[in-house]
Design a protein around this motif. Structure first.
Motif, PDB file in Angstrom:
ATOM      1  N   GLN A 159       0.831  -1.202   0.000  1.00 14.34           N
ATOM      2  CA  GLN A 159       0.000   0.000   0.000  1.00 14.34           C
ATOM      3  C   GLN A 159       0.867   1.254   0.000  1.00 14.34           C
ATOM      4  OE1 GLN A 159      -3.446   0.050  -0.290  1.00 14.34           O
ATOM      5  NE2 GLN A 159      -3.008   2.212  -0.687  1.00 14.34           N
ATOM      6  N   GLU A 160       2.023   1.185   0.654  1.00 13.56           N
ATOM      7  CA  GLU A 160       2.943   2.322   0.673  1.00 13.56           C
ATOM      8  C   GLU A 160       3.443   2.636  -0.740  1.00 13.56           C
ATOM      9  OE1 GLU A 160       6.969   3.826   3.020  1.00 13.56           O
ATOM     10  OE2 GLU A 160       6.609   1.685   2.762  1.00 13.56           O
ATOM     11  N   THR A 161       3.763   1.576  -1.521  1.00 15.83           N
ATOM     12  CA  THR A 161       4.220   1.777  -2.896  1.00 15.83           C
ATOM     13  C   THR A 161       3.117   2.378  -3.746  1.00 15.83           C
ATOM     14  OG1 THR A 161       5.785  -0.057  -2.738  1.00 15.83           O
ATOM     15  CG2 THR A 161       5.133   0.630  -4.949  1.00 15.83           C
ATOM     16  N   VAL A 162       1.886   1.891  -3.565  1.00  9.07           N
ATOM     17  CA  VAL A 162       0.745   2.434  -4.306  1.00  9.07           C
ATOM     18  C   VAL A 162       0.561   3.918  -3.978  1.00  9.07           C
ATOM     19  CG1 VAL A 162      -1.764   2.324  -4.637  1.00  9.07           C
ATOM     20  CG2 VAL A 162      -0.435   0.212  -4.469  1.00  9.07           C
ATOM     21  N   ASP A 163       0.631   4.257  -2.678  1.00  7.93           N
ATOM     22  CA  ASP A 163       0.448   5.646  -2.248  1.00  7.93           C
ATOM     23  C   ASP A 163       1.559   6.541  -2.806  1.00  7.93           C
ATOM     24  OD1 ASP A 163      -1.806   4.916  -0.860  1.00  7.93           O
ATOM     25  OD2 ASP A 163      -0.798   4.785   1.090  1.00  7.93           O
ATOM     26  N   GLN A 164       2.797   6.052  -2.791  1.00  5.92           N
ATOM     27  CA  GLN A 164       3.915   6.842  -3.314  1.00  5.92           C
ATOM     28  C   GLN A 164       3.791   7.037  -4.820  1.00  5.92           C
ATOM     29  OE1 GLN A 164       7.587   5.003  -2.082  1.00  5.92           O
ATOM     30  NE2 GLN A 164       7.025   4.993   0.073  1.00  5.92           N
ATOM     31  N   THR A 165       3.355   5.984  -5.533  1.00  8.68           N
ATOM     32  CA  THR A 165       3.156   6.093  -6.974  1.00  8.68           C
ATOM     33  C   THR A 165       2.063   7.100  -7.292  1.00  8.68           C
ATOM     34  OG1 THR A 165       3.824   3.783  -7.270  1.00  8.68           O
ATOM     35  CG2 THR A 165       2.615   4.819  -9.082  1.00  8.68           C
ATOM     36  N   LEU A 166       0.965   7.028  -6.538  1.00  3.02           N
ATOM     37  CA  LEU A 166      -0.132   7.976  -6.741  1.00  3.02           C
ATOM     38  C   LEU A 166       0.324   9.408  -6.522  1.00  3.02           C
ATOM     39  CD1 LEU A 166      -3.791   7.519  -5.529  1.00  3.02           C
ATOM     40  CD2 LEU A 166      -2.634   9.688  -5.209  1.00  3.02           C
ATOM     41  N   SER A 167       1.066   9.625  -5.435  1.00  5.05           N
ATOM     42  CA  SER A 167       1.539  10.977  -5.107  1.00  5.05           C
ATOM     43  C   SER A 167       2.487  11.506  -6.175  1.00  5.05           C
ATOM     44  CB  SER A 167       2.225  10.963  -3.739  1.00  5.05           C
ATOM     45  OG  SER A 167       2.690  12.246  -3.398  1.00  5.05           O
ATOM     46  N   THR A 168       3.379  10.640  -6.688  1.00  5.73           N
ATOM     47  CA  THR A 168       4.330  11.061  -7.716  1.00  5.73           C
ATOM     48  C   THR A 168       3.620  11.405  -9.016  1.00  5.73           C
ATOM     49  OG1 THR A 168       6.071   9.694  -6.739  1.00  5.73           O
ATOM     50  CG2 THR A 168       6.381  10.376  -9.022  1.00  5.73           C
TER      51      THR A 168
END
Length: 340
Positions: free
Chosen positions: A76-85
């Motif tokens: 979920q952290e990777t998904v959130d970071q990808t979304l933010s980027t």
């Protein structure tokens, strides 16, 4: 287009629009701070903010919607970071009514009102160009200035041009010394003005998100935040060589470091005096806000900017659709009739 401007260099926009501005100017907008370089009045067209609260987005005026697969093994952290980027990358272009949300853990849905398939696809597949630049103002004595990098370089100044290593440059020209790109930005009041590029996206090796190197803390009446970035040895060398030429004013260097994404100025940060001339591969970015929500938002925004050149994982566009405006307008007309 479509941004709401609240203030210009801290002054209410209603009072500041008729004024002239020079150099790097900070705009507070509905999509966060923006920086522009001006030489006079703002080259923009403005209109009053609509008095109605109706916000016609994708369902009314049409647009494009994409579904992105981040991968079944992504946290979920990777998904959130990808979304933010991706959000940072797309918002740099000022696209109106862009919305982002995670779906079923591994997918991200992105919608742009008024956009088109090619526009969204190009932005999603773009490798963001990130650069960090530091301006330098060097004293001119007896017609020349000196830059201390891997060695001392003499710069001859004559009228509106300069000569470096037997090559002559005009304002706006670029050259390289000690593998550091420089732009000649002009001469004023016996000072030679240059802008150096110290980092690119390739130099940002890692942006830390773990609690030991990225956190928010209560500080007095507000909140302070920090996170650490890891930069390449070459980036650390360029930063150290450039900053040793910049004087200290109390706790900070005279010049700031300016962050650019796809040639657009995104933010400017103070450089702590302790970093002057130091070749460090891990640097802390710090800041503060009046409340916790703003601190979280600002920290995440800067982390996204610094890693906007690359995503934390590979992505696949699994679906991209155009939403017809006619459908949305028909729904609106039906709603209006039902309300009569």
């Amino acid at each position: 287009p479509g941004d709401v401007i609240f203030s210009i260099n801290g002054k209410d926009v209603r009072d500041a629009l008729s004024e002239q501005f020079f150099g790097n100017i900070k705009l507070e907008t509905s999509k966060g701070p923006r920086f522009v370089k001006l030489n006079g009045t703002l080259p923009i067209e403005v209109k009053p903010v609509p008095s109605t609260r109706l916000n016609f987005g994708l369902d009314i005026i049409g647009g494009v919607r994409a579904i992105i697969d981040v991968g079944s093994n992504s946290s979920q952290e990777t998904v959130d970071q990808t979304l933010s980027t991706l959000q940072t990358r797309i918002n740099v272009f000022g696209l109106k009514e862009s919305t982002f949300r995670s779906v079923e853990k591994r997918f991200i849905e992105i919608s742009i009102a008024g956009g088109n398939k090619d526009e969204l696809k190009e932005l999603l597949e773009r490798q963001g160009k990130f650069e960090s630049k530091i301006p330098m103002s060097l004293p001119i004595r007896d017609g020349s200035a000196s830059i201390d990098l891997d060695k001392k370089y003499s710069v001859s100044v004559k009228n509106s041009s300069i000569e470096v290593n037997q090559e002559r440059y005009q304002k706006g020209d670029t050259f390289i010394l000690s593998n550091i790109p420089f732009e000649f930005t002009g001469v004023s009041e016996n000072r030679l003005n240059l802008t150096s590029t110290v980092f690119t996206g390739d130099d940002i090796k890692f942006v830390f998100f773990d609690p030991q190197r990225s956190r928010i803390e209560k500080s007095g009446d507000g909140y302070s935040w920090f996170f650490t970035i890891q930069i390449s040895n070459e980036g650390a060398r360029k930063f150290a060589q450039v900053t040793k030429n910049i004087p200290v004013i109390i706790d900070y260097l005279e010049s700031k470091i300016y962050l650019y994404l796809d040639n657009g100025l995104i933010d400017a940060l103070n450089i702590a005096s302790g970093l002057k001339g130091n070749e460090q591969t891990e640097i802390s970015i710090t800041g503060g806000a009046s409340n916790q929500q703003e601190a979280v938002k600002e920290k995440a925004r800067l982390q996204s900017i610094l890693r906007s050149g690359s995503l934390p994982t590979s992505i696949e566009i699994v679906q991209i659709d155009t939403i017809s405006a006619n459908l949305g307008l028909g729904l609106l007309q039906d709603a209006l009739v039902a309300g009569l």
